[in-house]
Design a protein around this motif. Structure first.
Motif, short mmCIF file in Angstrom:
data_model
loop_
_atom_site.label_atom_id
_atom_site.label_comp_id
_atom_site.label_asym_id
_atom_site.label_seq_id
_atom_site.Cartn_x
_atom_site.Cartn_y
_atom_site.Cartn_z
N ASP A 156 -2.46 14.06 0.29
CA ASP A 156 -3.91 14.23 0.18
C ASP A 156 -4.56 13.06 -0.54
O ASP A 156 -5.22 13.21 -1.57
CB ASP A 156 -4.22 15.54 -0.54
N ALA A 157 -4.38 11.86 0.01
CA ALA A 157 -5.00 10.66 -0.54
C ALA A 157 -6.40 10.51 0.04
O ALA A 157 -6.61 10.79 1.23
CB ALA A 157 -4.16 9.43 -0.23
N GLN B 82 2.50 6.20 -2.89
CA GLN B 82 3.58 6.98 -3.49
C GLN B 82 3.31 7.23 -4.96
O GLN B 82 3.55 8.33 -5.48
CB GLN B 82 4.92 6.27 -3.30
N ALA B 83 2.82 6.20 -5.66
CA ALA B 83 2.53 6.35 -7.08
C ALA B 83 1.41 7.36 -7.31
O ALA B 83 1.49 8.20 -8.22
CB ALA B 83 2.13 4.99 -7.67
N LEU B 84 0.38 7.31 -6.47
CA LEU B 84 -0.71 8.28 -6.59
C LEU B 84 -0.21 9.70 -6.32
O LEU B 84 -0.52 10.64 -7.07
CB LEU B 84 -1.83 7.93 -5.62
N ALA B 85 0.57 9.86 -5.26
CA ALA B 85 1.06 11.19 -4.88
C ALA B 85 1.99 11.77 -5.94
O ALA B 85 2.03 12.99 -6.15
CB ALA B 85 1.77 11.11 -3.54
N ALA B 86 2.72 10.89 -6.62
CA ALA B 86 3.66 11.35 -7.66
C ALA B 86 2.97 11.61 -9.00
O ALA B 86 3.62 12.04 -9.95
CB ALA B 86 4.76 10.32 -7.85
N GLY B 87 1.68 11.35 -9.07
CA GLY B 87 0.96 11.55 -10.33
C GLY B 87 1.24 10.48 -11.36
O GLY B 87 0.96 10.66 -12.54
N SER C 190 0.81 -1.21 0.00
CA SER C 190 0.00 0.00 0.00
C SER C 190 0.85 1.26 0.00
O SER C 190 0.46 2.28 -0.59
CB SER C 190 -0.92 0.01 1.23
N GLY C 191 1.99 1.22 0.69
CA GLY C 191 2.86 2.39 0.70
C GLY C 191 3.29 2.79 -0.69
O GLY C 191 3.29 3.98 -1.05
N ALA C 192 3.66 1.82 -1.49
CA ALA C 192 4.07 2.09 -2.87
C ALA C 192 2.90 2.59 -3.71
O ALA C 192 3.07 3.45 -4.58
CB ALA C 192 4.67 0.83 -3.49
N VAL C 193 1.71 2.05 -3.47
CA VAL C 193 0.52 2.52 -4.18
C VAL C 193 0.30 4.00 -3.91
O VAL C 193 0.05 4.79 -4.83
CB VAL C 193 -0.72 1.70 -3.76
#
Length: 341
Positions: free
Chosen positions: A103-104, A77-82, A72-75
């Protein structure tokens, strides 16, 4: 053997689980988006693959590429990085990310019944959580939803990681079996799918998690707050197609069709049809809401409060979030349920 591959937390290192692009004459008119999931399993994210296979995303004008990364942490990070539009993290990691200013936002309750449990070997002398005092609990990832879940359960039993017990990241599938056999760990914080894999492969396990933790829902759909505010139509389209697929897969009349879609998404899981079917049944059972009065996907606010309290008690959150209500939303759920009924 199904195992979680050890990927880098960066999406750049993620590998495609499925590039099931829509190959129609009007494919150029579809908007291409990325969905990231915390393990390679198509079954764990089954509504996504059903929505692809049934053409629900295509009907919404979307071409969805699925990529598997590690936890989940990597998920998040991917969302936050666009680098992804949507993902399937756990609620604990979402709250932890928000405490760091990410802001997830959780917007769909997929695993509405807890899809984690603390398991021990079937022949183990360990009967209760208290028996785990002074032992090692294995986890599939270092920062996945299974870690937060186990921390919460053990905290409720009066035990703190690093003082009363230890966590050890061992991976899942084969590595988890090795860790049990070697004695590296006495228990394992396991997802429903992980337990099914262990049992199927001969490592029989027994769940010792108190029944009251069944209310702690697991991984669900998340995106960034900016996406909800500025690209609302995308969220509406993705979520509507996802819920259609969720409802389709809950109908036993569609079971064989669903399994075919899942095999297309992850051929390795479909190599043993009997195992695939058993694993799907186990995972699907966790996605049936305890209370259907609000339909599919609904996120109970009171359970969010319980999740937060347990995370604070366990030390995963240093303090309650300023606005817990900002971590999730039910604003789309009613419309999506009306659309499928």
């Amino acid at each position: 053997m199904i195992t979680r591959r050890l990927f880098s937390v960066a999406l750049a290192a993620a590998i495609p689980l499925s590039l099931m692009s829509v190959s129609t004459a009007h494919a150029q008119d579809l908007r291409e988006i990325t969905f990231v999931q915390p393990s390679p399993s198509a079954i764990n994210s089954y509504p996504v693959f059903v929505a692809i296979g049934e053409g629900y995303f295509e009907e919404e004008g979307l071409e969805v590429n699925v990529e598997a990364i590690n936890g989940s942490g990597a998920v998040l990070q991917a969302l936050a990085a666009g680098q992804a539009h949507f993902g399937r993290p756990g609620p604990g990691p979402v709250m932890a990310a928000r405490s760091r200013g990410v802001d997830a936002v959780f917007f769909y309750n997929v695993a509405s019944r807890s899809n984690f449990g603390i398991v021990v070997r079937e022949d183990s002398d360990i009967k209760t959580l208290e028996d785990l005092r002074g032992t090692v609990i294995g986890t599939g990832t270092a920062d996945g939803a299974e870690v937060g879940f186990a921390r919460n359960v053990m905290s409720d039993a009066g035990m703190v990681a690093g003082t009363d017990f230890e966590f050890l990241t061992v991976g899942d599938g084969g590595p988890a079996t090795v860790a049990f056999n070697s004695g590296e760990m006495s228990a394992y914080s396991s997802s429903t799918a992980d337990s099914a894999v262990l049992n199927q492969r001969g490592m029989k396990v027994r769940d010792i998690t108190p029944a009251k933790f069944a209310r702690f829902f697991g991984n669900g759909l998340a995106t960034m707050g900016d996406t909800i505010r500025n690209d609302r139509e995308l969220v509406e389209k993705f979520g509507r197609a996802f819920m259609r697929a969720h409802a389709f897969a809950l109908d036993d009349a569609n079971r064989e069709t669903v399994l075919a879609h899942l095999k297309a998404g992850n051929p390795q899981e479909g190599e043993d049809p009997e195992f695939q079917a058993a694993l799907f049944d186990a995972v699907r059972s966790k996605t049936i809401p305890v209370d259907m009065s609000n339909g599919l996907g609904y996120l109970p606010p009171e359970v969010w409060e319980e999740w937060q309290a347990s995370l604070v008690a366990g030390g995963e959150l240093s303090a309650p979030l300023d606005n817990l209500e900002d971590a999730y939303t039910n604003e789309f759920i009613s419309d999506w349920n009306e659309a499928i009924n």
